[in-house]
Write a protein that holds these residues in place. Sequence first.
Motif, short mmCIF file in Angstrom:
data_model
loop_
_atom_site.label_atom_id
_atom_site.label_comp_id
_atom_site.label_asym_id
_atom_site.label_seq_id
_atom_site.Cartn_x
_atom_site.Cartn_y
_atom_site.Cartn_z
N SER B 567 40.54 43.48 39.12
CA SER B 567 41.63 43.63 38.14
C SER B 567 42.96 43.27 38.78
CB SER B 567 41.65 45.05 37.56
OG SER B 567 42.29 45.95 38.40
N VAL B 568 43.11 43.57 40.07
CA VAL B 568 44.35 43.18 40.76
C VAL B 568 44.42 41.66 40.88
CG1 VAL B 568 45.62 43.29 42.95
CG2 VAL B 568 44.56 45.35 42.03
N LYS B 569 43.29 41.06 41.15
CA LYS B 569 43.27 39.60 41.27
C LYS B 569 43.62 38.95 39.92
CE LYS B 569 40.36 35.70 42.64
NZ LYS B 569 39.02 35.28 43.11
N MET B 570 43.14 39.55 38.84
CA MET B 570 43.33 38.92 37.53
C MET B 570 44.77 38.92 37.05
SD MET B 570 39.98 40.05 35.39
CE MET B 570 40.53 39.23 33.91
N SER B 571 45.51 39.99 37.40
CA SER B 571 46.88 40.06 36.86
C SER B 571 47.92 40.34 37.94
CB SER B 571 46.95 41.17 35.81
OG SER B 571 46.75 42.42 36.42
N GLY B 572 47.48 40.74 39.10
CA GLY B 572 48.43 41.16 40.15
C GLY B 572 48.56 42.66 40.19
N ASN B 573 48.13 43.34 39.12
CA ASN B 573 48.18 44.79 39.10
C ASN B 573 46.89 45.37 38.56
OD1 ASN B 573 50.60 45.96 40.17
ND2 ASN B 573 51.70 44.78 38.62
N VAL B 574 46.75 46.67 38.72
CA VAL B 574 45.52 47.32 38.28
C VAL B 574 45.52 47.42 36.76
CG1 VAL B 574 44.11 49.39 38.51
CG2 VAL B 574 45.69 48.76 40.32
N ASN B 575 44.39 47.13 36.16
CA ASN B 575 44.25 47.39 34.74
C ASN B 575 43.34 48.61 34.62
OD1 ASN B 575 43.33 47.51 32.05
ND2 ASN B 575 43.81 45.35 31.76
N GLU B 576 43.98 49.74 34.37
CA GLU B 576 43.22 50.99 34.37
C GLU B 576 42.23 51.07 33.22
OE1 GLU B 576 47.16 52.98 34.85
OE2 GLU B 576 45.81 54.54 35.55
N THR B 577 42.58 50.42 32.13
CA THR B 577 41.69 50.48 30.97
C THR B 577 40.32 49.91 31.31
OG1 THR B 577 43.62 50.15 29.59
CG2 THR B 577 41.48 49.87 28.55
N THR B 578 40.34 48.71 31.84
CA THR B 578 39.06 48.09 32.17
C THR B 578 38.41 48.80 33.35
OG1 THR B 578 40.20 46.50 33.57
CG2 THR B 578 39.72 45.81 31.32
N LEU B 579 39.23 49.34 34.21
CA LEU B 579 38.68 50.03 35.38
C LEU B 579 37.91 51.28 34.95
CD1 LEU B 579 38.70 49.77 38.46
CD2 LEU B 579 40.66 51.29 38.51
N TYR B 580 38.50 52.07 34.07
CA TYR B 580 37.80 53.27 33.59
C TYR B 580 36.47 52.91 32.96
CZ TYR B 580 41.15 57.10 34.15
OH TYR B 580 41.94 58.09 34.68
N GLY B 635 50.11 42.24 31.68
CA GLY B 635 50.80 40.97 31.83
C GLY B 635 50.67 40.52 33.27
N LYS B 636 50.63 39.23 33.48
CA LYS B 636 50.49 38.75 34.86
C LYS B 636 51.84 38.84 35.58
CE LYS B 636 46.59 35.74 33.98
NZ LYS B 636 46.09 34.38 33.80
N VAL B 637 51.78 39.18 36.85
CA VAL B 637 53.02 39.28 37.62
C VAL B 637 53.58 37.87 37.83
CG1 VAL B 637 52.20 41.33 38.83
CG2 VAL B 637 51.87 39.09 39.88
N ALA B 638 54.87 37.81 38.11
CA ALA B 638 55.47 36.50 38.39
C ALA B 638 54.78 35.86 39.59
CB ALA B 638 56.97 36.69 38.68
N ASN B 639 54.58 34.59 39.52
CA ASN B 639 53.88 33.85 40.58
C ASN B 639 52.50 34.45 40.87
OD1 ASN B 639 56.07 32.04 41.06
ND2 ASN B 639 57.10 33.68 42.17
N HIS B 640 51.82 34.77 39.79
CA HIS B 640 50.50 35.38 39.91
C HIS B 640 49.54 34.53 40.73
CE1 HIS B 640 46.36 35.81 38.01
NE2 HIS B 640 46.52 36.92 38.68
#
Lengths: 286, 654
Positions: B567-580, B635-640
Amino acid sequence: MVKYSYYPGNVARQSSFEVEDTIQPLCKTLGIKLVEIVGYNSDGGNIIKQGNKDLQLALNARNIALAEKNGHPIITACASAQGILHDALETFRTDPIALASANTVLSKTSGMTATADEITTNHLLHVLVDEIGLDKVEDAVINPLNMDVACYYGPHMQKKGACGGDDPWNPTYMEQLIKALGGRPVEYKSKTSSVGNPSLLSLGDSVMKMTARVLNDAKRAGAQLIVSACTLSHANLDSYQGKAGRVANMDTNIPAVNLTEIIAFALGHFPDRFAQLKTRAMIIGS
Amino acid sequence: MATVAKVWIEEDCITCDACQDILPEVFEVTDDTSQIKAEVREDGSFDRNTGFSAIKAEFRSEFSELIEEAADACPVEIIKFEYEAGAAAEVEEVAPAAEEAVAPAAVAAVAGADDGVLAPVMSGDRSLAIFFGSQTGNAAGLAEKTAKMAVNYGLEPTVIDMDGYNPADFSAHKRVLIITSTWGEGEMPDNADALWNATVASNPPLSNTHFSVCAIGDTSYDEFCKAGLDWDEKFKALGATCIEDIKLCDVDFEPPWLEWAPLALSKIACVDSSGTFHEDLLEAMIAYGAGDEEEADVGDFTPGKVEQDIISITMRIFRYNPALAESGYDTVAVALPGHASIEDALVAVKREVDGSLTFRSGSIAGQDPLTGVKANGRILPADTTRICDLVSDGDTLSIEPIPGYDVIKDLMVSYDRYDSERANSKPWLEADPRQGEKLISGAAMGVMTSADATMLHTLADVGSLQLVNSMSDTYDVDDEYAGPGIALQRWVRTQDPRSGAKHVKKMFELMQRKGGVWDEADISSIQRHGIDGSQAADALYEARARLLAEYKFTGRSGRLVKNYSRSVKMSGNVNETTLYRSVLGPLGLGSNIMNGVSLRMMLGFTRNGGPIMRGFQGMLVPPAGIGKIPNMFNGKVANHHEVVAIFNELDSRF
């Protein structure tokens, strides 16, 4: 106005948006300018480290390099994020090979490198006590807390060098802050114990028991409210407190809020939310 | 007139020969420096006498005046000497004639102010012989502890087993302590029997020896402490001077030993290198031994200060009475030298306040892995942790039993849980092929490269694995968890090139299954406990990384690491929804619903006063499902693309 590069951590802009809601106005009130770290990424939460520690280090090196470009020290409101950033900086400062390896990857992927020499990372709590001053905080209070408050630090930033001038083993900064905000801090023994958040999704009963231990200690000490300096741990203390109480067979019902919330409330922000919180704490209980 | 007892040469001699011209019997000038001749010295050495050996008694009065003259004549003033003058010895530079008229006591006072009042006894030979006669090890243990304590009095102790000792050598010791038990009906312990018989037969003269005896016995026997009494009587008969009366100890021998040892040591420490007892220095020596007085080292190098000032603290000690099943805290005010260990403080409380206080005390040199306590929240060995490193004057020191283990009484815990886990998992060396054969490489069993040996040593270099277990906040809530100390041992075995493949496989299986490394809920709680904790935490991280590779990210823990990273790779941050959803799965999410976790989230408990509709979003908008409700999509981080590139560069598994 003091300037800091703001690292929100892993959840302040995800599930714990109340932290993001409250840190911005409270910092404005206290003269702290939060400078966005444009393009910051997750610090890995010590979860990625379990699979690949070099990967987590490189992700942190990117955040450090971005903050260095800003030219300001880092601030965060999450104890876990503070602990992880501090560990990464320590690693880079004591292990030149680790820094060189991370920079090789960073340079190749983004054209940046981190120096990790002068930049510091700080939790909001330590900035308020060490940099801003509690007298200034006290002067800015509009709605005194007037509640018995248990302060939860967790273990992640309670180590030498990561917690400002506070005592890692017997911290008192949050208690001092609560006093300045017009609250009454209560002492309880598990304020730096872990609630097992890194394993919240992977382990069952033991994490619930760890969570229940902290909540029950705070309740037995007479607290009406528990305030968490760790945004991640707040999920255990709040969302999971009912389940924790049932698993551990302990009384765990107590309102749990993030540190940024309680500061913002005392400084006069979101008076409606503060009113609801006081009602819960004093009448409903949880 | 006072006579000179010691003379020595300091550095920077210009070899002018003046001293040799005045007194060639004492001074000899070599190419580099003047030296003190062997013939006139008690230690028989030939050097500048920086060890401060005394001048032989027969030469003192003859040479005193000329030594003073030589010192006076020295153009660079590097000839130093010390007067005998009874108790009033003094370190003196050139001896001006006027000072001869100064009364010895006044000289001593001046010396005390400038050079340390204990100077007359602190130089030269400071050896102390501690003999033990021991059947079960108790007397030997006390001898070791006495030796540790003796260092505080500026003594250089040697613990001597009576077995095989030649009684003729007794007379070589000016200071002797004897600690002996009594065996059977008043008999010597086995290791002392031969020496006793030989001493009785040979009767060595001991006129220049000071001694004291600590006897261990059992009052239920008629011949209580007879062996000790025999030695006491015999030494007196042989002319030795009893410096402290014999101490008779019953089966609870530690408290009386603790009364005897400081007294005997402070007195025997007042015996100078010539065998003279300086009674007038006793008070100062007691203070010195207790850490009240500082003795500065002389020379170019001043070592770090070991003795610390006395600090007054309040000790809050956990008490548990198993007979009554009662627990609570005792509060005791104590004043101790800051360099005292936690164990020293507990011993003092036991001795002075409550003899029933129970704790484990160290019985070996260095750190004893079983003496751990929880001191002001830290898991620490009581025998090697200084009080001044934990608290300052006026502070409170809270001492509790270490967590994770059953408390037997007060601060004493049972390590059965640790022992049992260790025995079950056998994290010791099991090699392939069986021992006694050679490895496939042809190397003999047990051989490894120095790099491997260093790596293994570094991995396992912790003071106490039992205490490492206690550092975990998970260990005391999960009875099935073997603990990080056991995990560390298992990990070490997998890294040991001598371990057999079958054994390594077994260690990995044990680490992966229930009770293994994944049962640790938060490694940070271990990591912050100093070097040992950090060491164990590093090992846990390494072990987990290896297990994820070996077991292909299976199990909830494996899924957590894999999906968190993705999930970090996909957006740069954790997506807790999909993680749960991906980690807990339908059953886990169902459990959250049943346990009210999801309800608390939806009703806004997690976001005090926040918009409740935010919580309902998860119910309404796929694919979030029910659970902790953050944004549906990150949302993807800048320069993802930079984050993706870092992942691709370092770990293509995600």
